[in-house]
Design a protein around this motif. Structure first.
Motif, PDB file in Angstrom:
ATOM      1  N   LYS A 212      30.121  54.719   3.208  1.00 41.12           N
ATOM      2  CA  LYS A 212      31.658  54.682   2.996  1.00 41.12           C
ATOM      3  C   LYS A 212      32.546  54.324   3.934  1.00 41.12           C
ATOM      4  CE  LYS A 212      30.388  58.980   0.318  1.00 41.12           C
ATOM      5  NZ  LYS A 212      30.815  60.414   0.064  1.00 41.12           N
ATOM      6  N   ARG A 213      33.606  53.598   3.510  1.00 38.32           N
ATOM      7  CA  ARG A 213      34.893  53.640   4.366  1.00 38.32           C
ATOM      8  C   ARG A 213      35.897  53.470   3.594  1.00 38.32           C
ATOM      9  NH1 ARG A 213      36.292  47.884   6.948  1.00 38.32           N
ATOM     10  NH2 ARG A 213      38.316  49.194   6.914  1.00 38.32           N
ATOM     11  N   ARG A 214      37.071  53.370   4.089  1.00 38.07           N
ATOM     12  CA  ARG A 214      38.545  53.562   3.482  1.00 38.07           C
ATOM     13  C   ARG A 214      39.239  52.248   3.972  1.00 38.07           C
ATOM     14  NH1 ARG A 214      40.678  59.850   4.122  1.00 38.07           N
ATOM     15  NH2 ARG A 214      38.775  60.939   3.301  1.00 38.07           N
ATOM     16  N   MET A 215      40.386  52.054   2.799  1.00 36.71           N
ATOM     17  CA  MET A 215      41.094  51.168   2.913  1.00 36.71           C
ATOM     18  C   MET A 215      42.651  51.630   2.320  1.00 36.71           C
ATOM     19  SD  MET A 215      40.220  48.379  -0.126  1.00 36.71           S
ATOM     20  CE  MET A 215      41.924  47.686   0.128  1.00 36.71           C
ATOM     21  N   THR A 216      43.595  50.931   2.773  1.00 35.61           N
ATOM     22  CA  THR A 216      44.827  51.097   2.280  1.00 35.61           C
ATOM     23  C   THR A 216      45.552  49.910   1.447  1.00 35.61           C
ATOM     24  OG1 THR A 216      45.239  52.603   3.877  1.00 35.61           O
ATOM     25  CG2 THR A 216      47.268  51.915   2.680  1.00 35.61           C
ATOM     26  N   ARG A 227      57.969  34.298  -7.104  1.00 31.70           N
ATOM     27  CA  ARG A 227      56.896  33.160  -7.463  1.00 31.70           C
ATOM     28  C   ARG A 227      55.672  34.033  -7.096  1.00 31.70           C
ATOM     29  NH1 ARG A 227      58.213  28.254  -8.392  1.00 31.70           N
ATOM     30  NH2 ARG A 227      56.027  27.354  -7.690  1.00 31.70           N
ATOM     31  N   SER A 228      55.398  34.413  -6.031  1.00 33.45           N
ATOM     32  CA  SER A 228      54.287  34.973  -5.671  1.00 33.45           C
ATOM     33  C   SER A 228      54.355  36.513  -5.490  1.00 33.45           C
ATOM     34  CB  SER A 228      53.665  34.417  -4.040  1.00 33.45           C
ATOM     35  OG  SER A 228      53.670  33.024  -4.233  1.00 33.45           O
ATOM     36  N   LYS A 229      53.041  37.276  -5.788  1.00 32.51           N
ATOM     37  CA  LYS A 229      53.022  38.615  -5.613  1.00 32.51           C
ATOM     38  C   LYS A 229      52.398  38.844  -4.365  1.00 32.51           C
ATOM     39  CE  LYS A 229      51.821  42.792  -8.018  1.00 32.51           C
ATOM     40  NZ  LYS A 229      53.195  43.331  -7.891  1.00 32.51           N
ATOM     41  N   CYS A 230      52.832  39.759  -3.429  1.00 32.21           N
ATOM     42  CA  CYS A 230      52.251  40.097  -2.237  1.00 32.21           C
ATOM     43  C   CYS A 230      51.779  41.692  -1.983  1.00 32.21           C
ATOM     44  CB  CYS A 230      53.161  39.641  -1.218  1.00 32.21           C
ATOM     45  SG  CYS A 230      53.350  38.133  -0.808  1.00 32.21           S
ATOM     46  N   TYR A 231      50.728  41.862  -1.573  1.00 31.14           N
ATOM     47  CA  TYR A 231      49.912  43.053  -1.008  1.00 31.14           C
ATOM     48  C   TYR A 231      50.154  43.364   0.511  1.00 31.14           C
ATOM     49  CZ  TYR A 231      48.852  43.584  -5.934  1.00 31.14           C
ATOM     50  OH  TYR A 231      48.921  43.791  -7.508  1.00 31.14           O
ATOM     51  N   TYR A 232      50.271  44.576   0.941  1.00 33.76           N
ATOM     52  CA  TYR A 232      49.793  45.010   2.064  1.00 33.76           C
ATOM     53  C   TYR A 232      48.553  45.820   2.232  1.00 33.76           C
ATOM     54  CZ  TYR A 232      50.142  47.752   6.472  1.00 33.76           C
ATOM     55  OH  TYR A 232      50.000  48.566   7.603  1.00 33.76           O
ATOM     56  N   VAL A 233      47.594  45.395   3.111  1.00 34.92           N
ATOM     57  CA  VAL A 233      46.266  45.968   3.084  1.00 34.92           C
ATOM     58  C   VAL A 233      45.952  46.311   4.354  1.00 34.92           C
ATOM     59  CG1 VAL A 233      43.840  45.335   2.692  1.00 34.92           C
ATOM     60  CG2 VAL A 233      45.549  44.567   1.248  1.00 34.92           C
ATOM     61  N   ILE A 234      45.388  47.471   4.566  1.00 38.48           N
ATOM     62  CA  ILE A 234      44.671  47.763   5.974  1.00 38.48           C
ATOM     63  C   ILE A 234      43.105  47.881   5.638  1.00 38.48           C
ATOM     64  CG2 ILE A 234      44.581  49.896   7.701  1.00 38.48           C
ATOM     65  CD1 ILE A 234      47.116  50.596   6.913  1.00 38.48           C
ATOM     66  N   PHE A 235      42.577  47.068   6.316  1.00 32.47           N
ATOM     67  CA  PHE A 235      41.027  46.803   6.211  1.00 32.47           C
ATOM     68  C   PHE A 235      40.529  46.315   7.551  1.00 32.47           C
ATOM     69  CE2 PHE A 235      37.127  44.762   5.170  1.00 32.47           C
ATOM     70  CZ  PHE A 235      36.483  45.510   4.274  1.00 32.47           C
ATOM     71  N   GLN A 237      41.890  45.503   9.844  1.00 36.85           N
ATOM     72  CA  GLN A 237      43.119  45.114  10.494  1.00 36.85           C
ATOM     73  C   GLN A 237      44.072  45.163   9.407  1.00 36.85           C
ATOM     74  OE1 GLN A 237      41.358  41.336  11.428  1.00 36.85           O
ATOM     75  NE2 GLN A 237      42.674  40.094  10.273  1.00 36.85           N
ATOM     76  N   HIS A 238      45.651  44.830  10.018  1.00 33.51           N
ATOM     77  CA  HIS A 238      46.636  44.989   9.047  1.00 33.51           C
ATOM     78  C   HIS A 238      46.806  43.443   8.390  1.00 33.51           C
ATOM     79  CE1 HIS A 238      48.343  48.969  10.118  1.00 33.51           C
ATOM     80  NE2 HIS A 238      47.285  48.657  10.937  1.00 33.51           N
ATOM     81  N   LEU A 239      46.784  43.421   7.109  1.00 32.64           N
ATOM     82  CA  LEU A 239      47.029  42.075   6.509  1.00 32.64           C
ATOM     83  C   LEU A 239      47.851  42.244   5.352  1.00 32.64           C
ATOM     84  CD1 LEU A 239      42.998  41.713   5.513  1.00 32.64           C
ATOM     85  CD2 LEU A 239      44.234  40.751   7.481  1.00 32.64           C
ATOM     86  N   VAL A 240      48.545  40.687   5.137  1.00 35.46           N
ATOM     87  CA  VAL A 240      49.352  40.456   4.077  1.00 35.46           C
ATOM     88  C   VAL A 240      48.546  39.615   2.914  1.00 35.46           C
ATOM     89  CG1 VAL A 240      51.508  39.548   3.058  1.00 35.46           C
ATOM     90  CG2 VAL A 240      51.517  40.945   5.140  1.00 35.46           C
ATOM     91  N   VAL A 241      48.303  40.073   1.769  1.00 37.58           N
ATOM     92  CA  VAL A 241      47.642  39.083   0.920  1.00 37.58           C
ATOM     93  C   VAL A 241      48.671  38.514  -0.116  1.00 37.58           C
ATOM     94  CG1 VAL A 241      45.696  38.949  -0.717  1.00 37.58           C
ATOM     95  CG2 VAL A 241      45.513  40.576   1.168  1.00 37.58           C
ATOM     96  N   LYS A 242      48.778  37.330  -0.339  1.00 36.39           N
ATOM     97  CA  LYS A 242      49.572  36.622  -1.298  1.00 36.39           C
ATOM     98  C   LYS A 242      48.842  35.905  -2.464  1.00 36.39           C
ATOM     99  CE  LYS A 242      51.806  32.788  -0.354  1.00 36.39           C
ATOM    100  NZ  LYS A 242      53.059  31.992   0.273  1.00 36.39           N
ATOM    101  N   ILE A 243      49.412  36.353  -3.612  1.00 41.38           N
ATOM    102  CA  ILE A 243      48.623  35.661  -4.885  1.00 41.38           C
ATOM    103  C   ILE A 243      49.543  34.836  -5.314  1.00 41.38           C
ATOM    104  CG2 ILE A 243      47.679  36.369  -7.022  1.00 41.38           C
ATOM    105  CD1 ILE A 243      47.278  39.137  -6.191  1.00 41.38           C
ATOM    106  N   PRO A 244      49.084  33.462  -5.476  1.00 36.69           N
ATOM    107  CA  PRO A 244      49.895  32.509  -6.099  1.00 36.69           C
ATOM    108  C   PRO A 244      50.357  32.775  -7.688  1.00 36.69           C
ATOM    109  CG  PRO A 244      47.628  31.683  -5.853  1.00 36.69           C
ATOM    110  CD  PRO A 244      47.758  32.924  -5.187  1.00 36.69           C
TER     111      PRO A 244
END
Length: 814
Positions: A212-216, A227-235, A237-244
């Motif tokens: 097991k592990r966790r993510m936010t 236009r794009s949808k963005c998510y903030y992710v902690i996995f 490292q801290h990430l921004v994921v942008k969906i076109p």
């Protein structure tokens, strides 16, 4: 004989299908680009230096300079395009099979695609007969069930939160070294009820044990329809994921989208700027041979080259079959998170209620802490507490529990109920039935005193907000200073970001000194997250500004965000200046939010959806955008001005308490804009004076143009006295009164801007409070975005209701 029937039947079906498809496609126009690419379209129309086209009810644009020709699609073009697409589809899978196949595909690409399309059409029926026979034999045998591979084509639905979690679950499984046959699962863990970010536990089964592990994960930005949808992710490292907004299935298109933003990033250096990179994700599952001192851009190129050689790993950049963009935020902080934390009152309110528990029994102390305006609230809360206490005491006496429950504990229950806490859960010494009965008593009395309870909580909240503002004033001031420095930097670098908002801005400072570095504006800086909507304004002499993407986040956008450059130029005379002032508007809104924690134009933002639809309909119907822009701008800016006056009045005290240092670059920019505004107002005064009929002599007109506001008001007062002595006043006198009133407002606005220039020029590091700053900025934005004839009154309209010496009136005057 049966085989030949199958063969000819298949040929007939293929022929009918090809004919129907060709008939549909041959009715379409095509745009042939100079690069050789062909784009089938439903409709096309020109606007300025761009060609807009519609496909499947979606509108796109392309520069006219990139177009070779526009023509009807012919059979030969359609066959050639279709053949090329078939070759491209076959290229990927076969490249991985054998070098000989790759060589064969090279020959395929070098020859005429039409030939290959015809060969494929003829070969299909030939292979159909043995295939049918093989399926007949296969049906008599028991075959093991094979798991289907994930779909490679793009999914029609935009990936959602669950898809995001599944993606990182697959990434976690790959990091552990397990294949797709290993079972996986995820569960959502309890998270703070007020937050939008959720914590998930990822599980990968290894034998009989779950690893097991966790993510936010949480969405970024307001619900804006951008236009794009963005998510903030902690996995890791801290990430921004942008969906076109539209699925990207082709790797080369994906790479081109990433590289398209590099030009803007170069213009913004050395400002911190986060752009999408494939290495953000791939570095977690595949390490290239170490090379000391390799720059990030060179590392990115190496990963892209490696992906071309090993296309199977491209799937680790896809969610639901579409490529998505990954940005590394591990060294930075979101400005939005910092602003939210400054105005998060949940814990401070809870602390205030508990630390001042005795105040519910002493109205005098309540008045002393929360002000005379809340004196009656203190008495009502005391009465409510006494009613609840008496009934609870009787309940405990009847249950034989009175000796075990002190008055302090009863008071604690009362406060817990105020905070909407479960009494039984907060005090284990109370049995379930007793706790439920106590809660029922509180609930009944709280309903009777609902007005007092609401007033009590409002007083607590207002006091806590003032206390938090006092404690965080230095941090808030520093953020606004850095916002102004950022705005001036964009002006210097000739870049308009066009979607500035707290979620798109990063805070760069020493991570070892966070959050202490926020107390000094010079210890950190602001940078950019994602430059998708940005445009470079420093085009060569005579060249037009490139058309940026249309759209924006409603809370931070204006109608100008939805119109192409050509329409902005026609309506507002300087499209590049308007694009720059789109960032002014966003900084204005962010400044208000940083100080107050509230959105400045939440009501006006609700107009954005309708405006967007109006513009899209006008573009589809090829109607004049200029008339649409006038109509929507008048509606938008009148609403914005009214909301600005109301919000500034409501938060006047807080805004005036925060003083902001203007960086030298911002000082120079403000002086330049103020001088430009003065020239515009002077021209308006001259036009207004020349257009009226009461003061007709050249001498009187020249005197009016040079007169101060005070002198104009004296003339106005004399005219009004004359009208009172000789009623009813003529239409000419009434028109003259309105003219002088309008002129007095313009004169007052000119004098205010001259005064502000003097303040800025008279100090090396000028300081304005947030209220003054917002008044200055809003008026300059209004003058840039809305023409005077769209917004203000004429001689034939009623006089304005606001006095000319009112600051809010001046700020909302063009």
């Amino acid at each position: 004989m049966r085989k030949w029937k199958i063969l000819f039947g298949a040929l007939a079906l293929i022929g009918v299908a090809v004919a129907l498809l060709a008939k549909d496609q041959l009715n379409r126009d095509i745009i042939q680009l100079k690069s050789g690419r062909i784009i089938p379209v439903d409709r096309v129309w020109e606007s300025g230096a761009d060609l807009f086209y519609e496909n499947d009810q979606e509108i796109h644009f392309i520069s006219l300079a990139d177009i070779q020709s526009i023509e009807k699609q012919s059979l030969s073009i359609w066959l050639r395009t279709t053949g090329a697409q078939i070759a491209k589809i076959a290229d990927g899978p076969l490249n991985a099979i054998h070098p000989l196949v790759k060589r064969g595909l090279g020959l395929m690409h070098s020859s005429n695609p039409v030939h290959w399309l015809l060969i494929g059409t003829l070969a299909l029926p030939i292979g159909l007969v043995p295939t049918v026979r093989w399926f007949r034999k296969r049906s008599t045998k028991t075959q093991p069930v094979q798991l289907a591979a994930p779909p490679e084509g793009p999914c029609q639905d935009m990936p959602n939160r669950a898809d995001m979690v599944r993606f990182f679950l697959g990434l976690y499984r790959q990091q552990l070294g397990f294949g797709p046959e290993v079972p996986t699962d995820f569960v959502q863990l309890p998270s703070p009820p007020a937050g939008t970010h959720q914590i998930y536990e990822l599980r990968v089964k290894n034998g009989g044990e779950w690893i097991k592990r966790r993510m936010t994960l949480g969405p970024l930005g307001e619900d804006s329809g951008s236009r794009s949808k963005c998510y903030y992710v902690i996995f890791d490292q801290h990430l921004v994921v942008k969906i076109p907004p539209k699925p990207i299935a082709d790797f080369e298109d994906y790479v081109a989208s990433i590289k398209k933003e590099r030009h803007i990033v170069e213009q913004l250096r050395p400002k911190e700027c986060i752009a999408p990179r494939v290495s953000v994700i791939l570095s977690q599952i595949h390490h290239l041979p170490p090379q000391l001192g390799l720059a990030p851009d060179l590392l990115e190129e190496k990963y892209i080259a490696w992906l071309r050689k090993t296309p199977a790993y491209q799937d680790y950049l896809k969610i639901n079959g579409t490529f998505v963009f990954f940005m590394d935020l591990s060294r930075y902080y979101f400005l939005s998170h910092i602003i939210e934390s400054l105005h998060d009152l949940a814990d401070p309110i809870r602390s205030e209620i508990n630390s001042t528990a005795d105040l519910i029994r002493y109205p005098a102390k309540f008045k002393e802490r929360y002000g005379e305006q809340n004196e009656s609230v203190g008495f009502e809360i005391r009465d409510l507490y006494h009613q609840c206490e008496a009934e609870v005491r009787q309940l405990l006496k009847n249950a034989g529990k009175s000796a075990a429950v002190t008055p302090y504990r009863t008071q604690l229950w009362f406060l817990n109920f105020l905070e909407k806490k479960d009494i039984g859960a907060s005090d284990s010494a109370v049995s379930g039935p007793i706790a439920d009965q106590v809660a029922a008593i509180f609930e009944r009395w709280f309903e009777k005193y609902v007005g007092a309870v609401d007033a009590y909580l409002a007083a607590i909240r207002a006091f806590t907000a003032r206390l938090c503002l006092e404690q965080n004033r230095q941090i808030i001031s520093g953020i606004v200073t850095n916002l102004l420095e950022l705005l001036a930097w964009l002006n210097e670098r000739k870049v308009a970001m066009r979607d500035l908002k707290p979620d798109n801005l990063l805070v760069a400072g020493d991570p070892q000194n966070y959050p202490a570095f926020l107390r000094s504006a010079s210890d950190y800086s602001l940078g950019f997250i994602d430059v998708e909507t940005a445009v470079y304004l420093g085009s060569a002499e005579g060249a037009t500004t490139k058309q940026p993407l249309l759209g924006g986040t409603p809370y931070y956008a204006t109608p100008s965000h939805l119109f192409p450059n050509h329409a902005l130029q026609v309506c507002l005379n300087d499209s590049a200046w308007v694009l720059h002032f789109q960032d002014w508007y966003a900084v204005l809104v962010m400044t208000f939010k940083t100080v107050t924690g509230n959105i400045l134009f939440d009501r006006t933002a609700k107009l954005f959806g309708d405006i967007k639809n109006r513009v899209a309909d006008a573009m589809r119907q090829r109607t004049s955008l200029e008339s649409i822009m006038e109509e929507v701008s008048r509606r938008f800016w009148r609403s914005a001005a009214a909301e600005f006056r109301a919000k500034m009045k409501a938060h006047e005290s807080a805004l005036q308490s925060v003083e902001v240092d203007l960086p030298p670059t911002a000082k120079a920019l403000f002086i330049h804009v103020l001088r430009r505004d003065l020239a515009s107002i002077d021209a308006s005064v001259r036009q207004l004076v020349d257009g009226q009929r009461y003061f007709s002599s050249p001498e009187s007109r020249e005197q009016l143009q040079k007169s101060s506001r005070r002198r104009v008001c004296q003339i106005l007062k004399a005219l009004q006295t004359k009208m009172q002595l000789d009623p009813p006043a003529s239409d000419a006198l009434q028109a003259s009164e309105r003219f002088l009133h309008h002129l007095s407002i313009l004169k007052a606005l000119m004098e205010r801007k001259v005064q502000m220039i003097g303040v800025l020029e008279g100090a090396n590091l000028p300081r304005l409070n947030a209220h003054e700053l917002l008044l200055l900025m809003f008026n300059s934005v209004l003058k840039t975005m809305c023409r005077e004839d769209w917004y203000t009154f004429t001689e034939d309209t009623p006089r304005p209701m606001l006095p000319p010496d009112d600051e809010l009136s001046l700020a909302t005057t063009i």
